[in-house]
Write a protein that holds these residues in place. Structure first.
Motif, short mmCIF file in Angstrom:
data_model
loop_
_atom_site.label_atom_id
_atom_site.label_comp_id
_atom_site.label_asym_id
_atom_site.label_seq_id
_atom_site.Cartn_x
_atom_site.Cartn_y
_atom_site.Cartn_z
N MET A 45 19.40 29.77 18.48
CA MET A 45 20.12 28.29 18.63
C MET A 45 20.64 27.78 17.21
O MET A 45 21.72 26.92 17.52
N ALA A 46 20.07 28.15 16.18
CA ALA A 46 20.51 27.67 14.92
C ALA A 46 21.44 28.47 14.27
O ALA A 46 22.31 28.08 13.54
N PHE A 47 21.35 29.95 14.65
CA PHE A 47 22.21 30.69 13.84
C PHE A 47 23.12 31.60 14.62
O PHE A 47 23.97 32.54 14.19
N ALA A 48 23.31 31.33 16.14
CA ALA A 48 24.09 31.77 16.83
C ALA A 48 24.00 33.42 16.90
O ALA A 48 25.10 34.03 17.21
N MET A 49 22.89 33.83 16.77
CA MET A 49 22.70 35.39 16.70
C MET A 49 22.59 35.76 18.21
O MET A 49 21.91 34.99 19.13
N ILE A 50 22.92 37.06 18.63
CA ILE A 50 22.85 37.51 19.76
C ILE A 50 21.23 38.48 19.73
O ILE A 50 21.35 39.22 19.30
N VAL A 51 20.10 37.83 20.37
CA VAL A 51 18.82 38.43 20.18
C VAL A 51 18.74 39.47 21.24
O VAL A 51 18.75 38.92 22.51
N ALA A 52 18.69 40.47 21.10
CA ALA A 52 18.18 41.62 22.25
C ALA A 52 17.29 41.19 23.00
O ALA A 52 16.04 40.67 22.44
N PRO A 53 17.35 41.37 24.28
CA PRO A 53 16.01 40.98 25.23
C PRO A 53 14.86 41.70 24.99
O PRO A 53 14.00 41.46 24.95
N LYS A 54 15.07 43.11 24.60
CA LYS A 54 14.05 43.89 24.42
C LYS A 54 13.24 43.79 23.04
O LYS A 54 14.05 43.48 21.76
N GLN A 55 12.00 43.47 23.06
CA GLN A 55 11.42 42.99 21.75
C GLN A 55 9.95 44.01 21.87
O GLN A 55 9.44 44.33 23.01
N PHE A 56 9.42 43.97 20.85
CA PHE A 56 7.92 44.92 20.91
C PHE A 56 7.07 44.28 19.93
O PHE A 56 7.30 44.34 18.68
N ALA A 57 5.86 43.85 20.37
CA ALA A 57 4.81 43.46 19.20
C ALA A 57 3.67 44.52 19.36
O ALA A 57 3.06 44.80 20.34
N LEU A 58 3.41 45.24 18.15
CA LEU A 58 2.40 45.95 18.16
C LEU A 58 0.97 45.35 17.67
O LEU A 58 0.82 45.01 16.48
N GLY A 59 0.21 45.49 18.42
CA GLY A 59 -1.18 45.00 18.31
C GLY A 59 -1.90 46.29 17.71
O GLY A 59 -1.61 47.17 17.78
N ARG A 60 -3.28 45.61 17.17
CA ARG A 60 -4.16 46.54 16.57
C ARG A 60 -3.26 47.46 15.63
O ARG A 60 -3.74 48.58 15.69
N ALA A 61 -2.54 46.78 14.80
CA ALA A 61 -1.57 47.58 14.05
C ALA A 61 -2.53 48.30 12.83
O ALA A 61 -1.83 49.31 12.07
N ALA A 62 -3.62 47.69 12.34
CA ALA A 62 -4.21 48.34 11.26
C ALA A 62 -4.71 49.69 11.68
O ALA A 62 -4.67 50.59 10.66
N SER B 240 3.71 53.28 22.20
CA SER B 240 4.16 52.35 21.13
C SER B 240 5.45 52.84 20.30
O SER B 240 6.50 52.21 20.30
N ALA B 241 5.33 54.20 20.18
CA ALA B 241 6.51 54.85 19.48
C ALA B 241 8.01 54.56 20.47
O ALA B 241 9.07 54.43 20.02
N GLN B 242 7.61 54.82 21.67
CA GLN B 242 8.36 54.78 22.63
C GLN B 242 8.89 53.39 22.85
O GLN B 242 10.26 53.21 22.96
N ALA B 243 8.11 52.55 22.74
CA ALA B 243 8.72 51.17 22.75
C ALA B 243 9.72 50.55 21.49
O ALA B 243 10.50 49.83 21.88
N VAL B 244 9.24 51.11 20.48
CA VAL B 244 9.93 50.74 19.40
C VAL B 244 11.49 51.59 19.49
O VAL B 244 12.57 50.91 19.15
N ASP B 245 11.33 52.93 19.94
CA ASP B 245 12.71 53.49 20.24
C ASP B 245 13.57 52.79 21.03
O ASP B 245 14.70 52.61 20.90
#
Ligand SMILES: Cc1cc2nc3c(=O)[nH]c(=O)nc-3n(C[C@H](O)[C@H](O)[C@H](O)COP(=O)(O)O)c2cc1C
Length: 199
Positions: A145-162, A176-181
């Motif tokens: 909205m503010a920066f007119a960037m085109i945000v890729a629909p795919k995203q990934f949040a890595l839980g229990r990352a520690a 998880s590696a596949q999701a990042v890929d």
């Protein structure tokens, strides 16, 4: 143009940062796909907290130029940010808020010209189960909205990352590696397509 230049930015630079680990892992996967990768450490910019009095007194801090140039010089951005209380990291928001204050001059474009139409993909990591998903969705809206960037629909949040990384910095869990890929590959595709698109 099968080797786009991707800029990888982490929203945390603290020692042992999980997001920095994820950013480094994603950068290595992007390189494996043939992308050129550069990184920018937002903490190194040492930007003060945005303050309108500071801006009217001394202008936008000159070090914002590094962010502006890094954005201008890349074909896509991979932003890897933690969330704090469900919101994107202040390190990211503060840097982009300052960037939005850069006005065009005869020798330099506006800050927002460096982001408009630029593809960006989002990753996040957290020791909690959600991985930073809530913050990512605000970040998506902010960048679009503010920066007119085109945000890729795919995203990934890595839980229990520690517990997610091995000693070499690789993700232990193949899914998880596949999701990042998947996120990196979609950013690469977007960057290639947008670069080839007519103005
Ligand atoms: C003020 C504060 C708020 C936080 N809020 C959240 C949150 O909403 N969701 C979450 O998953 N983790 C939250 N955390 C934990 C962070 O995800 C954790 O500190 C993480 O390691 C920060 O990222 P980094 O490792 O890349 O520095 C919070 C941490 C702090 C200090």
């Amino acid at each position: 143009m099968n080797n786009p230049h991707l800029l990888v930015v982490a929203g945390s630079s603290r020692v042992g940062s999980l997001n920095l680990k994820l950013a480094r892992f994603a950068a290595s996967r992007a390189q494996a796909l043939g992308a050129q990768v550069s990184t920018l450490d937002l903490r190194e910019l040492a930007l003060p907290l945005y303050d309108a009095d500071l801006e009217s007194g001394s202008g936008v801090p000159p070090q914002i130029d590094r962010l502006q140039q890094a954005l201008l010089g890349c074909d896509g951005v991979l932003l890897v940010s933690p969330e704090y209380n469900g919101f994107p990291a202040p390190l990211v928001i503060n840097a982009f808020d300052w960037l939005s204050r850069v006005r065009a001059t005869p020798t330099r474009g506006a800050g927002l010209d460096a982001t408009a139409g630029k593809p960006v993909a989002l990753l996040a990591a957290s020791p909690g189960a959600g991985g930073g998903l809530r913050g990512m969705n605000y970040l998506r809206q902010y960048l679009q909205m503010a920066f007119a960037m085109i945000v890729a629909p795919k995203q990934f949040a890595l839980g229990r990352a520690a517990d997610a990384f091995d000693a070499a910095g690789n993700l232990r869990d193949p899914a998880s590696a596949q999701a990042v890929d998947g996120v990196v590959a979609s950013l690469r595709r977007l960057a290639i397509a947008l670069k080839a698109a007519p103005d």
